[in-house]
Structure formats: structure tokens, C-alpha cells
Design a protein around this motif. Structure first.
Motif, PDB file in Angstrom:
ATOM      1  N   ARG A 187     -31.433 -57.479  86.523  1.00 18.90           N
ATOM      2  CA  ARG A 187     -32.239 -56.366  86.019  1.00 18.90           C
ATOM      3  C   ARG A 187     -31.303 -55.262  85.544  1.00 18.90           C
ATOM      4  O   ARG A 187     -30.142 -55.199  85.976  1.00 18.90           O
ATOM      5  CB  ARG A 187     -33.202 -55.864  87.088  1.00 18.90           C
ATOM      6  N   PRO A 188     -31.813 -54.384  84.687  1.00 19.71           N
ATOM      7  CA  PRO A 188     -30.946 -53.300  84.202  1.00 19.71           C
ATOM      8  C   PRO A 188     -30.479 -52.420  85.371  1.00 19.71           C
ATOM      9  O   PRO A 188     -31.201 -52.248  86.355  1.00 19.71           O
ATOM     10  CB  PRO A 188     -31.863 -52.509  83.259  1.00 19.71           C
ATOM     11  N   GLU A 191     -32.583 -50.040  87.949  1.00 21.08           N
ATOM     12  CA  GLU A 191     -34.008 -50.379  87.943  1.00 21.08           C
ATOM     13  C   GLU A 191     -34.414 -51.075  89.245  1.00 21.08           C
ATOM     14  O   GLU A 191     -33.629 -51.804  89.845  1.00 21.08           O
ATOM     15  CB  GLU A 191     -34.336 -51.308  86.772  1.00 21.08           C
ATOM     16  N   ARG A 192     -35.649 -50.869  89.628  1.00 22.41           N
ATOM     17  CA  ARG A 192     -36.228 -51.639  90.725  1.00 22.41           C
ATOM     18  C   ARG A 192     -36.504 -53.061  90.250  1.00 22.41           C
ATOM     19  O   ARG A 192     -36.712 -53.291  89.049  1.00 22.41           O
ATOM     20  CB  ARG A 192     -37.575 -51.052  91.113  1.00 22.41           C
ATOM     21  N   PRO A 193     -36.583 -53.995  91.197  1.00 26.56           N
ATOM     22  CA  PRO A 193     -37.003 -55.342  90.802  1.00 26.56           C
ATOM     23  C   PRO A 193     -38.358 -55.263  90.077  1.00 26.56           C
ATOM     24  O   PRO A 193     -39.252 -54.501  90.462  1.00 26.56           O
ATOM     25  CB  PRO A 193     -37.145 -56.066  92.140  1.00 26.56           C
ATOM     26  N   ALA A 194     -38.483 -56.064  89.034  1.00 23.26           N
ATOM     27  CA  ALA A 194     -39.702 -56.041  88.223  1.00 23.26           C
ATOM     28  C   ALA A 194     -40.928 -56.407  89.059  1.00 23.26           C
ATOM     29  O   ALA A 194     -42.028 -55.899  88.808  1.00 23.26           O
ATOM     30  CB  ALA A 194     -39.554 -57.007  87.047  1.00 23.26           C
ATOM     31  N   GLU A 195     -40.754 -57.262  90.059  1.00 19.81           N
ATOM     32  CA  GLU A 195     -41.888 -57.643  90.901  1.00 19.81           C
ATOM     33  C   GLU A 195     -42.436 -56.430  91.649  1.00 19.81           C
ATOM     34  O   GLU A 195     -43.643 -56.347  91.907  1.00 19.81           O
ATOM     35  CB  GLU A 195     -41.469 -58.709  91.923  1.00 19.81           C
ATOM     36  N   VAL A 197     -42.199 -53.270  90.541  1.00 25.48           N
ATOM     37  CA  VAL A 197     -42.893 -52.452  89.534  1.00 25.48           C
ATOM     38  C   VAL A 197     -44.316 -52.984  89.342  1.00 25.48           C
ATOM     39  O   VAL A 197     -45.287 -52.222  89.275  1.00 25.48           O
ATOM     40  CB  VAL A 197     -42.117 -52.465  88.202  1.00 25.48           C
ATOM     41  N   GLN A 198     -44.442 -54.298  89.292  1.00 27.40           N
ATOM     42  CA  GLN A 198     -45.795 -54.862  89.131  1.00 27.40           C
ATOM     43  C   GLN A 198     -46.659 -54.607  90.364  1.00 27.40           C
ATOM     44  O   GLN A 198     -47.856 -54.369  90.249  1.00 27.40           O
ATOM     45  CB  GLN A 198     -45.709 -56.352  88.827  1.00 27.40           C
ATOM     46  N   GLN A 200     -46.374 -51.984  92.320  1.00 30.26           N
ATOM     47  CA  GLN A 200     -46.756 -50.568  92.250  1.00 30.26           C
ATOM     48  C   GLN A 200     -47.947 -50.377  91.310  1.00 30.26           C
ATOM     49  O   GLN A 200     -48.889 -49.642  91.611  1.00 30.26           O
ATOM     50  CB  GLN A 200     -45.587 -49.726  91.748  1.00 30.26           C
ATOM     51  N   TRP A 236     -46.961 -45.514  94.959  1.00 27.99           N
ATOM     52  CA  TRP A 236     -45.616 -45.073  95.362  1.00 27.99           C
ATOM     53  C   TRP A 236     -45.152 -45.857  96.582  1.00 27.99           C
ATOM     54  O   TRP A 236     -45.930 -46.154  97.493  1.00 27.99           O
ATOM     55  CB  TRP A 236     -45.610 -43.568  95.670  1.00 27.99           C
TER      56      TRP A 236
ATOM     57  N   PRO B 188     -43.394 -38.208  93.106  1.00 23.09           N
ATOM     58  CA  PRO B 188     -42.251 -38.068  94.008  1.00 23.09           C
ATOM     59  C   PRO B 188     -40.956 -37.868  93.208  1.00 23.09           C
ATOM     60  O   PRO B 188     -40.815 -38.397  92.099  1.00 23.09           O
ATOM     61  CB  PRO B 188     -42.230 -39.408  94.764  1.00 23.09           C
ATOM     62  N   GLU B 191     -39.000 -40.393  90.601  1.00 26.08           N
ATOM     63  CA  GLU B 191     -39.895 -41.445  90.115  1.00 26.08           C
ATOM     64  C   GLU B 191     -40.280 -41.217  88.661  1.00 26.08           C
ATOM     65  O   GLU B 191     -40.407 -40.079  88.210  1.00 26.08           O
ATOM     66  CB  GLU B 191     -41.177 -41.496  90.955  1.00 26.08           C
ATOM     67  N   ARG B 192     -40.510 -42.306  87.975  1.00 22.65           N
ATOM     68  CA  ARG B 192     -41.077 -42.228  86.640  1.00 22.65           C
ATOM     69  C   ARG B 192     -42.555 -41.874  86.741  1.00 22.65           C
ATOM     70  O   ARG B 192     -43.198 -42.167  87.751  1.00 22.65           O
ATOM     71  CB  ARG B 192     -41.008 -43.595  85.966  1.00 22.65           C
ATOM     72  N   VAL B 197     -45.028 -46.625  84.739  1.00 26.84           N
ATOM     73  CA  VAL B 197     -44.907 -47.788  85.627  1.00 26.84           C
ATOM     74  C   VAL B 197     -46.019 -48.798  85.292  1.00 26.84           C
ATOM     75  O   VAL B 197     -45.782 -50.007  85.209  1.00 26.84           O
ATOM     76  CB  VAL B 197     -44.982 -47.360  87.106  1.00 26.84           C
ATOM     77  N   GLN B 200     -45.133 -50.509  82.055  1.00 28.02           N
ATOM     78  CA  GLN B 200     -44.089 -51.525  82.262  1.00 28.02           C
ATOM     79  C   GLN B 200     -44.698 -52.810  82.829  1.00 28.02           C
ATOM     80  O   GLN B 200     -44.368 -53.913  82.406  1.00 28.02           O
ATOM     81  CB  GLN B 200     -43.029 -51.008  83.242  1.00 28.02           C
ATOM     82  N   ALA B 201     -45.584 -52.640  83.814  1.00 27.31           N
ATOM     83  CA  ALA B 201     -46.211 -53.810  84.440  1.00 27.31           C
ATOM     84  C   ALA B 201     -47.100 -54.548  83.447  1.00 27.31           C
ATOM     85  O   ALA B 201     -47.129 -55.788  83.422  1.00 27.31           O
ATOM     86  CB  ALA B 201     -47.011 -53.383  85.662  1.00 27.31           C
ATOM     87  N   ALA B 202     -47.805 -53.803  82.604  1.00 27.38           N
ATOM     88  CA  ALA B 202     -48.673 -54.443  81.605  1.00 27.38           C
ATOM     89  C   ALA B 202     -47.838 -55.236  80.607  1.00 27.38           C
ATOM     90  O   ALA B 202     -48.214 -56.340  80.190  1.00 27.38           O
ATOM     91  CB  ALA B 202     -49.520 -53.391  80.888  1.00 27.38           C
ATOM     92  N   ARG B 204     -44.837 -56.598  81.163  1.00 24.76           N
ATOM     93  CA  ARG B 204     -44.264 -57.780  81.817  1.00 24.76           C
ATOM     94  C   ARG B 204     -45.336 -58.821  82.135  1.00 24.76           C
ATOM     95  O   ARG B 204     -45.107 -60.024  81.978  1.00 24.76           O
ATOM     96  CB  ARG B 204     -43.542 -57.367  83.092  1.00 24.76           C
ATOM     97  N   TYR B 234     -40.212 -57.697  78.712  1.00 25.52           N
ATOM     98  CA  TYR B 234     -39.913 -57.955  80.122  1.00 25.52           C
ATOM     99  C   TYR B 234     -40.296 -56.765  81.004  1.00 25.52           C
ATOM    100  O   TYR B 234     -40.054 -56.792  82.210  1.00 25.52           O
ATOM    101  CB  TYR B 234     -38.422 -58.262  80.302  1.00 25.52           C
ATOM    102  N   TRP B 236     -39.036 -53.624  80.584  1.00 26.69           N
ATOM    103  CA  TRP B 236     -37.972 -52.611  80.680  1.00 26.69           C
ATOM    104  C   TRP B 236     -38.096 -51.612  79.533  1.00 26.69           C
ATOM    105  O   TRP B 236     -38.407 -51.982  78.392  1.00 26.69           O
ATOM    106  CB  TRP B 236     -36.597 -53.268  80.665  1.00 26.69           C
TER     107      TRP B 236
END
Lengths: 287, 287
Positions: A187-188, A191-195, A197-198, A200, A236, B188, B191-192, B197, B200-202, B204, B234, B236
Motif C-alpha cells: 500500500r502507499p 496509508e492504512r490497509p485498504a481492508e 478503509v473499507q 470504516q 473512526w 479526529p 484523519e481524512r 474515506v 475510497q471504499a466505493a 475499491r 484501488y 488510493w
């Protein structure tokens, strides 16, 4: 539907997610690892404890025979031992196991409390080589009513399908427990793991808590994301296990599951009522 | 369905999202602001330019009369001017406007190219006080085929409903253009914005690009998130406008929309084919 009131003496629930490192194929070792984790959670007065996907079997099977040797049924003595451990408590445990169902194997998760195995969910979205060993489940993920609130269950890749978390939320889940084995992906930087982010986004889109218990260590060359996290109903992260020493670590946080029953976002908006279910089956105009 | 091949000479598409600060109620000013942004994008050889929600009207209406005074139809001279600006180019513009539809007003977005207004989408999920001024749209969001790829359109709060991005992806969208006005919310430290967020999830979950054009500045006390971002398939973020000087700023990035047509994740997995559409309408077992 209207969700029932929570148990009046259960305003706060302690969630513990244990990031474990089972040994693939070593059923006896892994069962003790699981029981030990639940013992520890119990002594920390956990209300909800989540362990990883396939905790009792490990993940990177060499072949179907190895998967089969680690498969157990929900009536296995292990679950009786786990139930005994929880006797006299209100602790609810959610953990992954390799399920023996006659000719078929499932990648399953059990919800266990002092009354025994309350639910078994068979993973419906299989990841990569899991398709070689497991049959996908044929039933939607369950919602289990507990003294702490209503707990939905998904396993790993399931969570990447927004349909699944949505379904659990509309069925009244306050928290989604997610036993997982997230293979480490690039991952970049920063960044948090994409999983995560999903996860969240799934929490926020549905106003539910999500508690993910990931793996630690490395198994047959497969490194894990070590992404164990508890996420609140706004999306969060409130606790993580973080990178570990290769054996185990945990995320612990206290949650207020009744807060997940308020889906209002503004004087005019409600997360679930605002859905346009009249539209979602319509075709998009193609222009 | 099988998505058609991209135009062979369009491997790369330049996306420009303009973070603008319209003046509420000042139609003439805002039209010029929009035309100026498109002029600038054209000279930067943008293939796809996205402007904010309600660019031509502003957002924080005092009352319905003010909203009505800034409403225009898709046959307004403004769209002819915009079409003329795009003459001789393959640039596609997506922007929000307050749509006059007789007795009703819609919070709409237009897709415009050298041929004119290609599509008008009427926002289907209205946020907060928008419900006082606007009628929600009755049609699913569209997918517009362009030389650069297929562009889906959502507006702001629509994107928080995973059903919407999913529908556009299954209809073949390579990129979702999102004119937005994200009101600034507390978050927080570090955080973005939660809306990003979710975007990003949509992206991916569906393997699509997402290009969000947010507002800058403050309007009648309402601060904006200034979250203008382009997100790759992805999940990002590849470009942001960031906080601005109160007037404008932009996100610019080159994308390869054909990459969004490959939904494979592993030798055994495909983002869209892995959906269990046989299950999603099932009730969750309640235990």
C-alpha cells in the motif's frame, strides 16, 4: 423494523479482538490458543471477544486433506470446552473454524456464549485458494441477540461487499464481528490497509460498530496485515492491535452499542431511511 | 454485460476537479466562474473536468425564492455557452446546477461536451435543508459513454449509499464524477474527512475511479470540507486540491480508465462476479 431495547444494565460493552498466530494444521495447539485467548478476555471482563478467521485450523492449507484433518463440527468437544469457559458470564465469543459438514468443508464462524453455540455462519464470499478447499455458504449472515446488543457476523472478504454490511444493519445489527485473515498487500506509504478503509466506510454507511480480529505472524510465507481494529459507528478507529511480536496482541475498547440504534444524521436525514430502495434495482440510463 | 472497447487513441485521460467558491444567489457571477474553470481546464488539455454541486447557484439558500431565482433549465444559454467552449475538443464537463423544472426544483448535475448537454442527473438522496428546496430525483444515476471511457454521475450525499456506486459500476462506469458540497464536519486529528474515506471504499469495492469536486470558502457561515480528490480504482487518492485561499484550487491527475475494466483480484476472484446476488435479498437469520 424496530430494534428491541437493550438489556437495561448493559450500557457499556467491552470488546476484545485477539490477533492470534495459529499453526496451520495443528488443531490441538490452536484449540488451546483459542481457549487461552477467551480465558484472558474473560478475566479482562470482555463482553464480546472476537478471534480470527480459521483460528482452530490455520489458513494456508497444503491441500484439501490438511484442511479436512483440521475440520470440526459445531458439536465438537472444543465448543463444549469453550461454552464451559463462558459459564456464569455474559461473554460472547465469535471465532472462525474449519467446519466439517460431511463431504463438504466450510470456512465458518461460530457465535458462542454460556448457553453454547448460538450461531454458525458459513462464509459466502471465498477468497483466492479458499475456493479450492471450501464450499461457499448458502445462507445470509446472521444477527445474534445478546445482552450487550445485536451482533452480526461476517468473515474477511465478505466485508468488502457493501451489500453484506448493509443487510446486517437493516436486520438490526449494532456491531459486526469480523474474524479475518487479511493477507498483507502493498500500500502507499502512510496509508492504512485498504481492508480497514473499507471497514470504516461500512461502519459509517450503516451506523454500526465493526470489530475485526486479524492474524499475526507469517504462515508458510504468507504475511498478514495485522489489522485488528475496532471501529465505531461513525467510522473512526477506536482501538487497534497493531503490529505484533509474531505471537499475539489485542485491541480492547468499550463501546456503547445502543448508540448504533440512532441512525439520524441531521434533522432531515436518517442513514437507513434515506435509502432509495425504490431506485436501486432500476437500470442506469445509458447515454 | 460486456463493456465496449475504449476509443483506441485514448489510453490516458486527464481529470481536473475544480474546487470553486460560488456566491450564493449570484447566477451571473457563478456562470462566469464555471465557464472560466472550464476554459482553464481546456487549456490544460483536460479530458474530464468536474465542478462542484450547485456551482451556478450556490448552496445555502435563504429560502425557496432564492433557490428559484438561481434555477435554470438544461436549455439555458449558459449550457450553450459551455458547449461552445468545448467545441473542437473532446473535453467532457460535469457540473452541478439548480434545475428549473416548472413547479419543481432539482439539485442536478449536467454532463456536457462539444455536442451539448449529454445527460442531466437529478440528485436522489437529499441532504438536510436541501429537502426544503428540492424534489428528489426519480431516476437512477446515468452512465455516459465518452471517448475517454464511461462516466457515471453522483451528487454529494448519493455517494454515501453504497448501492449507488455499485449500480454505476455494474452499468459499466469506469469513473464516477461527483459534484459535491461537503459541509465541514469535526473529525479526529490526523484523519481524512469521512466522506473521502467512503469515496475510497466505493472506488475499491467497485474497481472504479472517483473524481469529487468540492467547494472552497465559506458560505453564510457554512464552511466546506475542501475535500476535492481524485481516487484510483484501488481506492488510493492520486490528487487533491487541499485547503485553498477561499477562492479556488484544483486537483489534476492523469488516469487510465481502461484499467477499471479489469475487475480481477486474484486467479480466483473478480470484484463484480464474486457478488452473491442470490443472497443479498435474503433475510438475515435472527438468533
Amino acid at each position: 423494523m424496530t430494534a428491541p431495547a437493550l438489556n437495561p444494565d448493559s450500557g457499556v460493552a467491552r470488546v476484545v479482538c485477539e490477533q492470534l498466530a495459529p499453526r496451520v494444521g495443528d488443531l490441538a495447539h490452536n484449540m488451546e490458543l483459542a481457549l487461552d485467548a477467551v480465558r484472558r478476555a474473560r478475566s479482562d471482563r470482555a463482553d464480546i471477544v472476537v478471534l480470527p478467521e480459521l483460528t482452530t485450523s490455520g489458513y494456508v492449507f497444503a491441500d484439501t486433506d490438511e484442511a479436512r484433518r483440521t475440520a470440526i463440527t459445531p458439536s465438537d468437544a472444543f465448543f463444549a470446552d469453550l461454552t464451559n469457559l463462558l459459564a456464569g458470564t455474559r461473554t460472547v465469543a465469535v471465532l472462525g473454524f474449519c467446519e466439517d459438514a460431511g463431504p463438504t468443508l466450510y470456512n465458518s464462524a461460530a457465535v458462542v456464549d454460556a448457553d453454547g453455540v448460538r450461531a454458525v455462519y458459513r462464509k459466502t464470499h471465498l477468497w483466492d485458494r479458499e475456493t479450492l478447499f471450501f464450499t461457499p455458504g448458502e445462507q445470509m449472515a446472521p444477527v445474534v441477540t445478546t445482552p450487550h446488543g445485536r451482533i452480526g457476523v461476517l468473515i474477511c472478504y465478505d466485508l468488502e461487499f457493501p451489500e453484506m454490511s448493509r443487510r446486517l444493519a437493516t436486520a438490526g445489527a449494532d456491531l459486526i464481528a469480523v474474524p479475518t485473515n487479511w493477507p498483507l498487500e502493498e500500500r502507499p506509504d502512510g496509508e492504512r490497509p485498504a481492508e480497514i478503509v473499507q471497514a470504516q466506510a461500512a461502519a459509517r454507511a450503516n451506523g454500526v460498530y465493526i470489530a475485526c480480529a486479524d492474524r499475526s505472524g507469517t504462515e508458510r510465507g504468507q504475511a498478514w496485515t495485522q489489522g485488528t481494529s475496532v471501529i465505531n459507528q461513525y467510522g473512526w478507529i477506536t482501538a487497534t492491535a497493531g503490529a505484533t511480536d509474531g505471537t499475539r496482541h489485542r485491541a480492547v475498547t468499550d463501546v456503547f452499542l445502543h448508540l448504533a440504534r440512532d441512525k439520524s444524521l441531521s434533522p432531515h436525514n436518517d442513514l437507513l431511511r434515506d435509502r432509495r430502495t425504490d431506485l436501486y434495482a432500476q437500470e442506469s440510463p445509458q447515454l
